[in-house]
Design an enzyme around this catalytic site. Structure first.
Site, PDB file in Angstrom:
ATOM      1  N   THR A  37      -3.606   5.441   3.502  1.00 13.03           N
ATOM      2  CA  THR A  37      -2.284   5.922   3.112  1.00 13.03           C
ATOM      3  C   THR A  37      -2.323   6.718   1.813  1.00 13.03           C
ATOM      4  O   THR A  37      -1.482   7.592   1.596  1.00 13.03           O
ATOM      5  CB  THR A  37      -1.310   4.735   2.984  1.00 13.03           C
ATOM      6  OG1 THR A  37      -1.483   3.862   4.096  1.00 13.03           O
ATOM      7  CG2 THR A  37       0.120   5.211   2.978  1.00 13.03           C
TER       8      THR A  37
ATOM      9  N   LYS B  67       0.830  -1.208   0.000  1.00 13.57           N
ATOM     10  CA  LYS B  67       0.000   0.000   0.000  1.00 13.57           C
ATOM     11  C   LYS B  67       0.864   1.256   0.000  1.00 13.57           C
ATOM     12  O   LYS B  67       0.453   2.309  -0.499  1.00 13.57           O
ATOM     13  CB  LYS B  67      -0.982  -0.023   1.167  1.00 13.57           C
ATOM     14  CG  LYS B  67      -0.349  -0.190   2.552  1.00 13.57           C
ATOM     15  CD  LYS B  67       0.034   1.126   3.207  1.00 13.57           C
ATOM     16  CE  LYS B  67       0.727   0.903   4.538  1.00 13.57           C
ATOM     17  NZ  LYS B  67       1.081   2.154   5.216  1.00 13.57           N
TER      18      LYS B  67
END
Length: 339
Positions: free
Chosen positions: A254, A197
């Site tokens: 994120t 991610k």
């Protein structure tokens, strides 16, 4: 939520996340020592009970102890929590071998893939520690900015272990009224989601830095998730894991949150700054930069199609123009939407 027992904990790594988790454990009544490599930082934290370098403005529990001596930090520990950058995990594990006692719960909260070996943290543990020291091993991951957890903002994460009883033990140790821990048995999926991610967050930041909009970011998140899932399946993870907290949850956080170091690096790249200039101005580690290299090489080795990761690799390591990278993504051969 009832606290059923307390234990002696050692937290290895005093960055923002390690400090936050050490604070959570100490606040919950666990006897906790936070280890930092920098002896000067340990001295300052001992005096001020604040990590001014990595978690400024957060007063730490008076019961929390600090050490730069690895042996003393883990001596007699029931649980050792590894929160060091993934690229130094190998040296930390080698340093721990002589101090860990059999039966100690070993938990990794690091997110990354080692450069060179292309190993996940679970694979490093299996490689470097004898079986007697890795019988109780688990992994903690999920959408969790350190500062928000330190401020006791409600957060949900996942603890993964091969044996669900180990995951449940981690769940019991960490869970509070603001930090909810779920359990899982897919170590590879949970670890890979947490690592990859960061690479997609870099790409989302590049998009933002170029001045693109929400449409672009949504496309990157969605197709980035497909790349994470494809590689995860190839490595033995379960597709469903990537729809959970350590996959989609951490990816959304994120790629969109202003506290994301990886997204911040991507934004600056999109604005035309050089990587060396950006990194020189950062105090904390942006794991995605080095993970991009490992993820790209791992995908190549496994024969998995990961176009977003490939373009981020070209931007970071071959100085490709970010705008051209986006154009090349958009002009790829047309195909059905699929994993």
């Amino acid at each position: 939520m009832n606290q059923t027992r307390t234990c002696k904990c050692a937290v290895i790594g005093a960055g923002s996340w390690g400090t936050t988790l050490a604070q959570l454990l100490a606040d919950k009544g666990h006897e906790t020592t936070l280890w930092a490599y920098e002896s000067e930082l340990v001295s300052r934290m001992t005096i001020s009970h604040e990590n001014e370098l990595y978690l400024p403005g957060i007063k730490l529990a008076s019961a929390l102890k600090f050490s730069s001596d690895l042996g003393l930090a883990v001596e007699g520990a029931d649980m050792v929590l590894l929160v060091c950058p993934s690229q130094v995990m190998r040296s930390v594990l080698l340093g721990l071998v002589d101090y860990l006692k059999p039966g100690t719960l070993l938990v990794s909260a690091a997110k990354g893939i080692e450069n060179g070996s292309l190993r996940l943290m679970s694979e490093l543990i299996s490689e470097l520690l004898p079986e007697r020291l890795r019988k109780k091993t688990g992994f903690l991951s999920g959408p969790s900015f350190a500062r928000e957890v330190a401020l006791k903002i409600p957060t949900a994460v996942v603890a993964a272990a091969t044996h669900i009883a180990v995951a449940e033990e981690i769940q019991e140790i960490f869970s509070t009224d603001y930090f909810r821990v779920y359990t899982h048995d897919d170590i590879i999926g949970v670890e890979l989601g947490g690592a990859m991610k960061n690479v997609i967050a870099l790409a989302a930041g590049v998009s933002d830095g170029l001045g693109f909009g929400f449409n672009s970011r949504a496309a990157l998140i969605t197709r980035g998730l497909a790349e994470m899932t494809r590689l995860g399946i190839a490595l033995g993870g379960a597709a469903a894991t990537f729809s959970g907290l350590s996959g989609m949850g951490d990816l959304v956080l994120t790629c969109t949150g202003d506290l994301s170091r990886n997204r911040t690096v991507g934004i600056e790249l999109g604005r035309g700054k050089k990587l060396s200039e950006i990194m020189a101005g950062m105090q904390m580690v942006a794991e995605g930069v080095k993970t991009t290299l490992s993820a790209y090489q791992l995908a190549q080795r496994m024969g998995v199609d990961t176009p977003i990761i490939e373009q981020m690799y070209l931007i970071l390591y071959e100085n490709k123009d970010p705008r051209q990278a986006v154009t090349d993504l958009m002009l790829r051969d047309l195909r059905p939407e699929a994993l």
